[in-house]
Design a protein around this motif. Sequence first.
Motif, PDB file in Angstrom:
ATOM      1  N   MET A  29     -10.983  10.049  -5.238  1.00 27.16           N
ATOM      2  CA  MET A  29      -9.721  10.593  -4.787  1.00 27.16           C
ATOM      3  C   MET A  29      -9.892  11.093  -3.362  1.00 27.16           C
ATOM      4  SD  MET A  29      -7.430  13.249  -6.843  1.00 27.16           S
ATOM      5  CE  MET A  29      -5.761  13.442  -6.462  1.00 27.16           C
ATOM      6  N   GLY A  30      -9.009  10.688  -2.512  1.00 27.68           N
ATOM      7  CA  GLY A  30      -9.094  11.045  -1.104  1.00 27.68           C
ATOM      8  C   GLY A  30      -8.531  12.420  -0.806  1.00 27.68           C
ATOM      9  N   ASP A  31      -8.688  12.809   0.414  1.00 26.87           N
ATOM     10  CA  ASP A  31      -8.169  14.089   0.890  1.00 26.87           C
ATOM     11  C   ASP A  31      -6.642  14.008   0.956  1.00 26.87           C
ATOM     12  OD1 ASP A  31      -7.535  16.414   2.159  1.00 26.87           O
ATOM     13  OD2 ASP A  31      -8.815  16.078   3.900  1.00 26.87           O
ATOM     14  N   PRO A  32      -5.935  14.851   0.192  1.00 28.46           N
ATOM     15  CA  PRO A  32      -4.473  14.777   0.183  1.00 28.46           C
ATOM     16  C   PRO A  32      -3.839  15.163   1.512  1.00 28.46           C
ATOM     17  CG  PRO A  32      -5.220  16.659  -1.080  1.00 28.46           C
ATOM     18  CD  PRO A  32      -6.438  15.885  -0.691  1.00 28.46           C
ATOM     19  N   PHE A  33      -4.605  15.834   2.351  1.00 26.05           N
ATOM     20  CA  PHE A  33      -4.068  16.257   3.647  1.00 26.05           C
ATOM     21  C   PHE A  33      -4.549  15.371   4.793  1.00 26.05           C
ATOM     22  CE2 PHE A  33      -4.186  20.088   0.984  1.00 26.05           C
ATOM     23  CZ  PHE A  33      -2.823  20.379   0.978  1.00 26.05           C
ATOM     24  N   SER A  75      -3.515  12.541   6.098  1.00 31.44           N
ATOM     25  CA  SER A  75      -2.476  12.117   7.048  1.00 31.44           C
ATOM     26  C   SER A  75      -1.976  13.287   7.886  1.00 31.44           C
ATOM     27  CB  SER A  75      -1.292  11.485   6.310  1.00 31.44           C
ATOM     28  OG  SER A  75      -1.703  10.320   5.654  1.00 31.44           O
ATOM     29  N   LEU A  76      -1.823  14.421   7.259  1.00 28.73           N
ATOM     30  CA  LEU A  76      -1.354  15.617   7.975  1.00 28.73           C
ATOM     31  C   LEU A  76      -2.360  16.044   9.035  1.00 28.73           C
ATOM     32  CD1 LEU A  76       0.805  17.857   8.200  1.00 28.73           C
ATOM     33  CD2 LEU A  76      -0.515  19.132   6.505  1.00 28.73           C
ATOM     34  N   LYS A  77      -3.648  16.068   8.644  1.00 26.25           N
ATOM     35  CA  LYS A  77      -4.706  16.440   9.587  1.00 26.25           C
ATOM     36  C   LYS A  77      -4.742  15.484  10.769  1.00 26.25           C
ATOM     37  CE  LYS A  77      -7.781  18.538   6.167  1.00 26.25           C
ATOM     38  NZ  LYS A  77      -9.038  18.367   5.423  1.00 26.25           N
ATOM     39  N   ASN A  78      -4.644  14.207  10.494  1.00 27.02           N
ATOM     40  CA  ASN A  78      -4.650  13.217  11.584  1.00 27.02           C
ATOM     41  C   ASN A  78      -3.442  13.382  12.487  1.00 27.02           C
ATOM     42  OD1 ASN A  78      -7.062  11.988  11.125  1.00 27.02           O
ATOM     43  ND2 ASN A  78      -6.220  10.392   9.791  1.00 27.02           N
TER      44      ASN A  78
END
Length: 143
Positions: free
Chosen positions: A1-5, A7-10
């Motif tokens: 499972m990837g980091d849910p944030f 896209s937000l962090k990028n």
Amino acid sequence: MGDPFYSLKNSFKKDFEGLSFSEERKNAVKETIRRKQSHLDLEYWKVETLKNVLDSLKHEAKYGYDISTQLFRKDELSFKSNEGQIYTLLHLLENKKIITSKWMEDRKYYSLTTKGKKYLAACEHRDSKQHASLKYLIEEDSL
């Protein structure tokens, strides 16, 4: 499972890349944060304010607005400009087990613990020349 944030962090990295603040601005932000957090320490509060809050609970449990009203009648104006600050102090005293709280009929009632009664009694019986303060007693005990 990837980091849910991810896209937000990028997005933040891309949008705020190259953004910087002057040292003066950084220091102003740090000072603002420090001031906002200082009320979380007993040292921020006047001894008279602490004593008046505990004294208001001496005979019976009260809810925040009732405590605030009683303090106002005693000309304790520490909460005049920001009435919500009383809840910060009550929470701090509760964390130090000086007071306790209980919900009754949709209101949170605060009362003195045995420790709180001890502090209030010590404060009332201390000679002012001894320079012992309620705040000192509370901080000393929490070490």
